[in-house]
Design an enzyme around this catalytic site. Structure first.
Site, short mmCIF file in Angstrom:
data_model
loop_
_atom_site.label_atom_id
_atom_site.label_comp_id
_atom_site.label_asym_id
_atom_site.label_seq_id
_atom_site.Cartn_x
_atom_site.Cartn_y
_atom_site.Cartn_z
N ASP A 13 0.81 -1.23 0.00
CA ASP A 13 0.00 0.00 0.00
C ASP A 13 0.84 1.27 0.00
O ASP A 13 0.42 2.30 0.54
CB ASP A 13 -0.96 0.02 1.21
CG ASP A 13 -1.89 -1.17 1.21
OD1 ASP A 13 -2.20 -1.66 0.11
OD2 ASP A 13 -2.30 -1.60 2.30
N LYS A 16 1.84 2.24 -5.05
CA LYS A 16 2.40 1.70 -6.30
C LYS A 16 1.50 2.03 -7.49
O LYS A 16 1.96 2.43 -8.55
CB LYS A 16 2.58 0.17 -6.19
CG LYS A 16 3.55 -0.25 -5.08
CD LYS A 16 3.62 -1.75 -4.93
CE LYS A 16 2.38 -2.40 -4.37
NZ LYS A 16 2.06 -2.06 -2.98
N HIS A 41 -4.69 -1.61 -5.83
CA HIS A 41 -3.89 -0.49 -6.30
C HIS A 41 -4.83 0.65 -6.74
O HIS A 41 -5.55 0.51 -7.72
CB HIS A 41 -2.98 -0.94 -7.45
CG HIS A 41 -1.96 -1.96 -7.03
ND1 HIS A 41 -1.00 -2.48 -7.86
CD2 HIS A 41 -1.72 -2.54 -5.81
CE1 HIS A 41 -0.25 -3.34 -7.19
NE2 HIS A 41 -0.67 -3.40 -5.95
P1 GDP Z 1 -0.76 0.41 -3.55
O1 GDP Z 1 -1.35 -0.88 -3.10
O2 GDP Z 1 0.70 0.47 -3.28
O3 GDP Z 1 -1.10 0.75 -4.97
O4 GDP Z 1 -1.42 1.54 -2.62
P2 GDP Z 1 -2.97 1.66 -2.20
O5 GDP Z 1 -3.75 2.13 -3.36
O6 GDP Z 1 -3.43 0.43 -1.51
O7 GDP Z 1 -2.87 2.76 -1.07
C1 GDP Z 1 -2.30 4.01 -1.29
C2 GDP Z 1 -3.35 5.08 -0.97
O8 GDP Z 1 -2.71 6.34 -0.89
C3 GDP Z 1 -4.40 5.24 -2.04
O9 GDP Z 1 -5.60 5.64 -1.47
C4 GDP Z 1 -3.83 6.34 -2.94
O10 GDP Z 1 -4.85 7.05 -3.64
C5 GDP Z 1 -3.20 7.22 -1.91
N1 GDP Z 1 -2.02 7.98 -2.34
C6 GDP Z 1 -1.02 7.60 -3.18
N2 GDP Z 1 -0.06 8.55 -3.22
C7 GDP Z 1 -0.46 9.53 -2.37
C8 GDP Z 1 0.12 10.76 -1.93
O11 GDP Z 1 1.22 11.14 -2.32
N3 GDP Z 1 -0.59 11.49 -1.02
C9 GDP Z 1 -1.80 11.10 -0.55
N4 GDP Z 1 -2.42 11.88 0.34
N5 GDP Z 1 -2.37 9.95 -0.94
C10 GDP Z 1 -1.70 9.17 -1.81
P1 IMO Z 2 -0.91 -4.17 -2.28
O1 IMO Z 2 -0.45 -4.73 -3.60
C1 IMO Z 2 -1.00 -4.56 2.05
C2 IMO Z 2 -1.12 -8.62 3.67
C3 IMO Z 2 -2.37 -9.07 4.38
C4 IMO Z 2 -1.81 -10.07 5.36
C5 IMO Z 2 -0.69 -10.73 4.56
C6 IMO Z 2 -1.08 -12.04 3.90
O2 IMO Z 2 -2.19 -3.45 -2.35
O3 IMO Z 2 0.18 -3.39 -1.64
P2 IMO Z 2 -2.66 -12.75 1.89
O4 IMO Z 2 -4.04 -12.26 1.51
O5 IMO Z 2 -1.63 -12.50 0.85
O6 IMO Z 2 -2.67 -14.14 2.39
O7 IMO Z 2 -2.28 -11.84 3.18
O8 IMO Z 2 -0.31 -9.79 3.58
N1 IMO Z 2 -1.33 -8.13 2.29
C7 IMO Z 2 -1.25 -6.83 1.95
N2 IMO Z 2 -1.06 -5.73 2.72
N3 IMO Z 2 -1.10 -4.45 0.71
C8 IMO Z 2 -1.26 -5.54 -0.06
O9 IMO Z 2 -1.22 -5.49 -1.41
C9 IMO Z 2 -1.39 -6.80 0.56
N4 IMO Z 2 -1.59 -8.07 0.11
C10 IMO Z 2 -1.54 -8.86 1.18
O10 IMO Z 2 -3.01 -7.98 5.02
O11 IMO Z 2 -1.22 -9.38 6.44
MG MG Z 3 -2.88 -1.58 -1.84
#
Ligand code: GDP
Ligand code: IMO
Ligand code: MG
Length: 422
Positions: A13, A16, A41
């Site tokens: 999270d 990416k 994502h």
């Molecule tokens: P990913 O799994 O790595 O793609 O990340 P996620 O989407 O799960 O979580 C990142 C969160 O942060 C999302 O809600 C994005 O919209 C938000 N986000 C990404 N970059 C920024 C930033 O620079 N500032 C803020 N405030 N939010 C961001």
């Molecule tokens: P993105 O790509 C954050 C965490 C789960 C749990 C552990 C194992 O959005 O960054 P699983 O479902 O793979 O058996 O869970 O990994 N987990 C993540 N945490 N971002 C993710 O993906 C995750 N994918 C799995 O919360 O702790």
């Molecule tokens: Mg994520």
């Protein structure tokens, strides 16, 4: 051209999706190489907000081909929903989505086993997203799995029934749980997906490399969730690191180019497991509120803590990171003091290494404080003198200590909310 890689340097999270979406117009092909619908994502475009689980984050750029690689595990139900959701936003994937034949399928019975296994662990549970990831990779390495390419086989239904039978037998070791099987929806989704192009991903990508196409491999999860190098057993079941690109896409190590590591300006984790710099006070709550730290896949609140340089150095080392994108820097606009851990004390000695088992309590992160910049950076587009000195000092310190440049600093969720220095 080499294959560039983009991976999360923490516990997932990191943002990416946002950075891949931004970079995607510089690439011909974007590929997911591991993980599955445990990923979420998030992307904000002019079409609104969208969360991708299986489809690469280049899909909003009409001139990129998006490949779901063979290291990915696919839940047909989730993938169909994603495709239909994109269609509602006006994004048609029929000409720019390719699915690797060798990608493994997540069956309803994999999700059942995931839920039953977690339920049996009680308070020691991993905190899995319950998307069936672990059991599907177990069947892959145990040589029992079903692959996307098997859908075309005349005895696909029989293979499915045989595997499901194994799973129900295995399930008898766990306590009974409530579970919705969704089998009809699963088969309908399989039927639906048959209209999309499948590919021998390794040939497709190696031909593309020869033809001079530019390729970006998009990681899911983060280094600390890697099956080998993460905080085992609180990890996912795939290799989330750069090395996973080679196995997950069928490209040789010599074709790997830049490795772009994504890190938040602080740190989060969702699910169970150790988190050395976790905050349990008002600062943690403030990070959670300002950063809107709730899981994109499960909606669970994310645990929050300070940035951890010892952990980041480990990630840089394991992955050969060549540049870093620092996300969510805007969240730090509201802190008088910015804190980071820059060493650990292990058995009374200062250390720059992560201990073998972060669950043990024989180490303490040691913190360093920086003056906050206390102002919004939202309108700044380039890294120069108009940035507050406190902010420049903080970034300089990170670059010096990590020995990697930070050419991208993200200051908001939108595609162009970035301070660049390339
Ligand atoms: P990913 O799994 O790595 O793609 O990340 P996620 O989407 O799960 O979580 C990142 C969160 O942060 C999302 O809600 C994005 O919209 C938000 N986000 C990404 N970059 C920024 C930033 O620079 N500032 C803020 N405030 N939010 C961001
Ligand atoms: P993105 O790509 C954050 C965490 C789960 C749990 C552990 C194992 O959005 O960054 P699983 O479902 O793979 O058996 O869970 O990994 N987990 C993540 N945490 N971002 C993710 O993906 C995750 N994918 C799995 O919360 O702790
Ligand atoms: Mg994520």
């Amino acid at each position: 051209m080499p294959v560039d890689v983009l991976i999360g340097l923490q516990w997932g999270d990191e943002g990416k999706g946002k950075i891949v979406d931004y970079l995607a117009d510089q690439y011909d092909i974007i590929c997911r190489f591991q993980g599955g619908p445990n990923a979420g994502h998030t992307i904000y475009t002019d079409k609104g907000k969208y969360v991708l689980h299986t489809i690469p984050s280049g899909i909003f750029r009409s001139n990129t081909i998006n490949v779901i690689g063979n290291g990915v595990v696919i839940d047909p139900i989730t993938l169909r929903k994603e495709i239909l959701g994109l269609k509602e936003l006006g994004v048609d994937v029929s000409s720019n989505l390719l699915i690797a034949k060798k990608a493994h399928l997540i069956l309803p019975s994999h999700r059942y086993l995931d839920a039953a296994s977690e339920a049996s662990k009680g308070s020691a549970k991993i905190g899995s997203t319950l998307r069936g990831i672990g059991p599907t990779y177990m069947d892959k390495t145990g040589r029992n799995g079903l692959r996307f390419g098997d859908i075309a086989s005349p005895d696909f239904k029989k293979k499915y029934e045989d595997l499901k039978h194994k799973h129900t037998q295995l399930g008898s070791i766990y306590p009974e749980i409530d579970f919705t099987w969704n089998e009809e929806e699963w088969f309908d989704s399989i039927e639906f997906l048959m209209q999309y192009e499948v590919t021998d991903c390794e040939y497709y990508l190696n031909d593309a490399i020869k033809a001079g196409k530019s390729i970006l491999a998009e990681g899911a999860q983060g280094v600390m969730l890697d099956i080998d190098y993460g905080t085992y057993p609180f990890v996912t079941s795939s290799n989330t690191i750069t090395a996973g690109v080679c196995t997950g896409l069928g490209v040789a190590p010599r074709h790997i180019g830049d490795v772009i590591g994504i890190s938040k300006a602080y740190c989060t984790r969702v699910g169970g497991g150790p988190f050395p710099t976790e905050l349990f006070d008002e600062h943690g709550k403030k990070l959670q509120d300002l950063g809107n730290e709730y899981g994109a896949t499960t909606g669970r609140p994310r645990r929050c803590g300070w940035l951890d340089l010892v952990q980041l150095k480990y990630s840089v080392m394991i992955n050969g990171v060549t540049k870093i994108a620092l996300t969510k820097s805007d969240v730090m606009d509201h802190f008088e003091t910015i804190t980071i851990a820059d060493e650990y004390e292990v058995d009374g000695e200062s250390s720059q290494q992560l201990p073998y088992d972060l669950c043990e309590e024989n180490y303490t992160p040691k913190y360093k404080s920086f003056e906050g910049w206390n102002t919004s950076l939202g309108d700044v587009k380039e890294r120069g003198e108009e940035l507050p000195k406190a902010f420049r000092d903080y970034i300089d310190y990170l670059e010096k200590n990590l020995e990697v440049a930070i050419p991208m600093i993200s200051v908001g969720p939108g595609r162009d909310e970035l301070i660049l220095n390339e």
